[in-house]
Scaffold this motif. Structure first.
Motif, PDB file in Angstrom:
ATOM      1  N   VAL A  63      -6.122-147.078 -62.332  1.00 16.91           N
ATOM      2  CA  VAL A  63      -5.389-146.331 -61.311  1.00 16.91           C
ATOM      3  C   VAL A  63      -6.105-145.024 -60.984  1.00 16.91           C
ATOM      4  CG1 VAL A  63      -3.179-145.205 -60.793  1.00 16.91           C
ATOM      5  CG2 VAL A  63      -3.211-147.372 -62.035  1.00 16.91           C
ATOM      6  N   ASP A  64      -6.239-144.747 -59.702  1.00 16.46           N
ATOM      7  CA  ASP A  64      -6.864-143.524 -59.218  1.00 16.46           C
ATOM      8  C   ASP A  64      -6.014-142.303 -59.594  1.00 16.46           C
ATOM      9  OD1 ASP A  64      -9.042-142.533 -57.204  1.00 16.46           O
ATOM     10  OD2 ASP A  64      -7.187-141.524 -56.596  1.00 16.46           O
ATOM     11  N   MET A  65      -6.656-141.174 -59.820  1.00 18.89           N
ATOM     12  CA  MET A  65      -5.956-139.930 -60.194  1.00 18.89           C
ATOM     13  C   MET A  65      -4.908-139.526 -59.154  1.00 18.89           C
ATOM     14  SD  MET A  65      -7.006-138.537 -63.089  1.00 18.89           S
ATOM     15  CE  MET A  65      -6.713-136.803 -62.919  1.00 18.89           C
ATOM     16  N   SER A  66      -5.197-139.769 -57.877  1.00 16.38           N
ATOM     17  CA  SER A  66      -4.279-139.352 -56.810  1.00 16.38           C
ATOM     18  C   SER A  66      -3.429-140.516 -56.287  1.00 16.38           C
ATOM     19  CB  SER A  66      -5.063-138.713 -55.667  1.00 16.38           C
ATOM     20  OG  SER A  66      -5.989-139.650 -55.146  1.00 16.38           O
ATOM     21  N   TYR A  67      -3.178-141.487 -57.146  1.00 15.71           N
ATOM     22  CA  TYR A  67      -2.388-142.677 -56.807  1.00 15.71           C
ATOM     23  C   TYR A  67      -1.077-142.316 -56.128  1.00 15.71           C
ATOM     24  CZ  TYR A  67       0.618-146.746 -57.851  1.00 15.71           C
ATOM     25  OH  TYR A  67       1.490-147.800 -57.785  1.00 15.71           O
ATOM     26  N   LYS A  68      -0.716-143.113 -55.117  1.00 14.04           N
ATOM     27  CA  LYS A  68       0.561-142.956 -54.421  1.00 14.04           C
ATOM     28  C   LYS A  68       1.319-144.273 -54.512  1.00 14.04           C
ATOM     29  CE  LYS A  68      -1.189-139.649 -51.113  1.00 14.04           C
ATOM     30  NZ  LYS A  68      -1.541-139.425 -49.711  1.00 14.04           N
ATOM     31  N   LEU A  75       8.356-141.649 -52.608  1.00 12.07           N
ATOM     32  CA  LEU A  75       6.923-141.560 -52.839  1.00 12.07           C
ATOM     33  C   LEU A  75       6.670-140.897 -54.177  1.00 12.07           C
ATOM     34  CD1 LEU A  75       3.964-141.811 -51.902  1.00 12.07           C
ATOM     35  CD2 LEU A  75       4.245-139.567 -50.813  1.00 12.07           C
ATOM     36  N   LEU A  76       6.003-141.602 -55.052  1.00 16.88           N
ATOM     37  CA  LEU A  76       5.581-141.049 -56.341  1.00 16.88           C
ATOM     38  C   LEU A  76       4.085-140.770 -56.205  1.00 16.88           C
ATOM     39  CD1 LEU A  76       6.536-142.057 -59.827  1.00 16.88           C
ATOM     40  CD2 LEU A  76       4.118-142.137 -59.262  1.00 16.88           C
ATOM     41  N   ASN A 136     -12.799-147.355 -54.411  1.00 24.56           N
ATOM     42  CA  ASN A 136     -13.758-147.181 -55.506  1.00 24.56           C
ATOM     43  C   ASN A 136     -13.340-147.982 -56.741  1.00 24.56           C
ATOM     44  OD1 ASN A 136     -15.407-145.469 -54.003  1.00 24.56           O
ATOM     45  ND2 ASN A 136     -14.280-143.660 -54.644  1.00 24.56           N
ATOM     46  N   ASP A 137     -12.910-149.216 -56.533  1.00 26.72           N
ATOM     47  CA  ASP A 137     -12.533-150.153 -57.599  1.00 26.72           C
ATOM     48  C   ASP A 137     -11.273-149.754 -58.364  1.00 26.72           C
ATOM     49  OD1 ASP A 137     -14.763-151.713 -56.956  1.00 26.72           O
ATOM     50  OD2 ASP A 137     -16.029-150.619 -58.367  1.00 26.72           O
ATOM     51  N   LEU A 138     -10.511-148.790 -57.868  1.00 27.02           N
ATOM     52  CA  LEU A 138      -9.271-148.362 -58.510  1.00 27.02           C
ATOM     53  C   LEU A 138      -8.099-148.546 -57.547  1.00 27.02           C
ATOM     54  CD1 LEU A 138     -10.436-145.002 -60.135  1.00 27.02           C
ATOM     55  CD2 LEU A 138     -10.123-147.212 -61.276  1.00 27.02           C
ATOM     56  N   ILE A 139      -6.915-148.728 -58.102  1.00 25.19           N
ATOM     57  CA  ILE A 139      -5.714-148.814 -57.275  1.00 25.19           C
ATOM     58  C   ILE A 139      -5.371-147.398 -56.822  1.00 25.19           C
ATOM     59  CG2 ILE A 139      -3.268-149.376 -57.254  1.00 25.19           C
ATOM     60  CD1 ILE A 139      -3.970-151.632 -59.262  1.00 25.19           C
ATOM     61  N   ALA A 140      -5.408-147.196 -55.502  1.00 21.52           N
ATOM     62  CA  ALA A 140      -5.196-145.875 -54.929  1.00 21.52           C
ATOM     63  C   ALA A 140      -3.788-145.699 -54.371  1.00 21.52           C
ATOM     64  CB  ALA A 140      -6.218-145.619 -53.832  1.00 21.52           C
ATOM     65  N   GLU A 141      -3.179-146.818 -53.938  1.00 19.91           N
ATOM     66  CA  GLU A 141      -1.870-146.720 -53.300  1.00 19.91           C
ATOM     67  C   GLU A 141      -1.184-148.084 -53.380  1.00 19.91           C
ATOM     68  OE1 GLU A 141      -0.283-144.529 -49.239  1.00 19.91           O
ATOM     69  OE2 GLU A 141      -2.363-145.206 -49.338  1.00 19.91           O
ATOM     70  N   SER A 142       0.151-148.055 -53.436  1.00 19.50           N
ATOM     71  CA  SER A 142       0.886-149.322 -53.456  1.00 19.50           C
ATOM     72  C   SER A 142       2.226-149.167 -52.750  1.00 19.50           C
ATOM     73  CB  SER A 142       1.090-149.808 -54.893  1.00 19.50           C
ATOM     74  OG  SER A 142       1.873-148.897 -55.623  1.00 19.50           O
ATOM     75  N   TRP A 143       2.707-150.296 -52.231  1.00 22.00           N
ATOM     76  CA  TRP A 143       4.002-150.378 -51.555  1.00 22.00           C
ATOM     77  C   TRP A 143       4.761-151.527 -52.177  1.00 22.00           C
ATOM     78  CZ3 TRP A 143      -0.683-149.550 -49.466  1.00 22.00           C
ATOM     79  CH2 TRP A 143      -0.862-148.426 -48.664  1.00 22.00           C
ATOM     80  N   HIS A 144       6.084-151.370 -52.330  1.00 21.85           N
ATOM     81  CA  HIS A 144       6.892-152.385 -53.007  1.00 21.85           C
ATOM     82  C   HIS A 144       8.198-152.600 -52.253  1.00 21.85           C
ATOM     83  CE1 HIS A 144       4.225-151.781 -56.436  1.00 21.85           C
ATOM     84  NE2 HIS A 144       4.276-150.521 -56.088  1.00 21.85           N
ATOM     85  N   ALA A 145       8.582-153.859 -52.129  1.00 21.87           N
ATOM     86  CA  ALA A 145       9.884-154.221 -51.560  1.00 21.87           C
ATOM     87  C   ALA A 145      10.432-155.372 -52.390  1.00 21.87           C
ATOM     88  CB  ALA A 145       9.742-154.626 -50.102  1.00 21.87           C
ATOM     89  N   THR A 146      11.675-155.235 -52.872  1.00 15.68           N
ATOM     90  CA  THR A 146      12.269-156.275 -53.721  1.00 15.68           C
ATOM     91  C   THR A 146      13.704-156.526 -53.305  1.00 15.68           C
ATOM     92  OG1 THR A 146      12.949-154.613 -55.345  1.00 15.68           O
ATOM     93  CG2 THR A 146      10.866-155.756 -55.749  1.00 15.68           C
ATOM     94  N   GLU A 147      14.213-157.670 -53.714  1.00 12.10           N
ATOM     95  CA  GLU A 147      15.624-157.974 -53.538  1.00 12.10           C
ATOM     96  C   GLU A 147      16.075-158.811 -54.724  1.00 12.10           C
ATOM     97  OE1 GLU A 147      15.484-161.946 -50.773  1.00 12.10           O
ATOM     98  OE2 GLU A 147      15.560-160.022 -49.763  1.00 12.10           O
ATOM     99  N   ARG A 148      17.343-158.746 -55.042  1.00 12.15           N
ATOM    100  CA  ARG A 148      17.887-159.520 -56.165  1.00 12.15           C
ATOM    101  C   ARG A 148      17.729-161.004 -55.891  1.00 12.15           C
ATOM    102  NH1 ARG A 148      19.831-156.632 -60.793  1.00 12.15           N
ATOM    103  NH2 ARG A 148      20.111-154.558 -60.001  1.00 12.15           N
ATOM    104  N   ALA A 149      17.284-161.724 -56.889  1.00 13.07           N
ATOM    105  CA  ALA A 149      17.215-163.172 -56.777  1.00 13.07           C
ATOM    106  C   ALA A 149      18.628-163.742 -56.848  1.00 13.07           C
ATOM    107  CB  ALA A 149      16.351-163.746 -57.893  1.00 13.07           C
ATOM    108  N   GLN A 150      18.846-164.798 -56.133  1.00 16.79           N
ATOM    109  CA  GLN A 150      20.158-165.435 -56.146  1.00 16.79           C
ATOM    110  C   GLN A 150      20.384-166.134 -57.496  1.00 16.79           C
ATOM    111  OE1 GLN A 150      22.418-165.100 -53.707  1.00 16.79           O
ATOM    112  NE2 GLN A 150      20.938-163.727 -52.762  1.00 16.79           N
ATOM    113  N   PRO A 151      21.609-166.026 -58.048  1.00 13.31           N
ATOM    114  CA  PRO A 151      21.889-166.659 -59.355  1.00 13.31           C
ATOM    115  C   PRO A 151      21.823-168.185 -59.277  1.00 13.31           C
ATOM    116  CG  PRO A 151      23.868-165.596 -58.454  1.00 13.31           C
ATOM    117  CD  PRO A 151      22.741-165.341 -57.504  1.00 13.31           C
TER     118      PRO A 151
END
Length: 151
Positions: A63-68, A75-76, A136-151
């Motif tokens: 992970v890059d030092m300035s990861y977002k 935003l973290l 530069n071969d490091l993870i610099a940024e990521s986006w996430h979207a999730t929803e509950r799985a149906q039972p």
């Protein structure tokens, strides 16, 4: 030959800002395979990791030092803040585990379809998508979207 039904003869493949000077599809294929491997390692060693020291080392290596991290309109920022986020997730969610269902990539972006599970007195499951940008071969940024799985 066209790749994915699209052909850009001036650059040998799909255009990407800042990568106009690469030499053909071999460069793209190598870069994409490396980026996909980095994201797989990230999910396995960081999110699915059990040993806190090993998880910290994996974050430092991947992970890059300035990861977002973009998640639920939040935003973290910064690698050290991300380490705290992972520690909190591991402490609060017993058996937290991400299964990669599918991966696609294009240059410095890797998209992942995931199944997430953990225990809090009972089993919880979610499905989602994650997008990772590498620099530069490091993870610099990521986006996430999730929803509950149906039972």
């Amino acid at each position: 030959k066209p790749r994915n039904g699209i052909w850009f003869p001036d650059c040998g493949g799909d255009p990407e800002p800042g990568l106009g000077g690469f030499s053909g599809l071999g460069y793209r294929d190598t870069t994409e395979a490396k980026n996909q491997s980095t994201v797989r390692d990230f999910i396995q060693k960081v999110w699915n990791g059990q040993d806190p020291a090993a998880v910290g080392q994996a974050i430092d290596a991947l992970v890059d030092m300035s990861y977002k991290r973009h998640y639920e309109a939040k935003l973290l920022q910064a690698r050290e803040n991300f380490k705290q986020c992972v520690r909190t997730m591991h402490k609060g969610h017993t058996g937290f585990y991400i299964t990669v269902l599918r991966m696609i990539n294009s240059y410095n972006l890797v998209g992942v379809s995931v199944h997430i599970r953990w225990f809090e007195g009972r089993l919880f499951e979610m499905r989602g998508i994650e997008m990772y940008r590498l620099h530069n071969d490091l993870i610099a940024e990521s986006w996430h979207a999730t929803e509950r799985a149906q039972p």
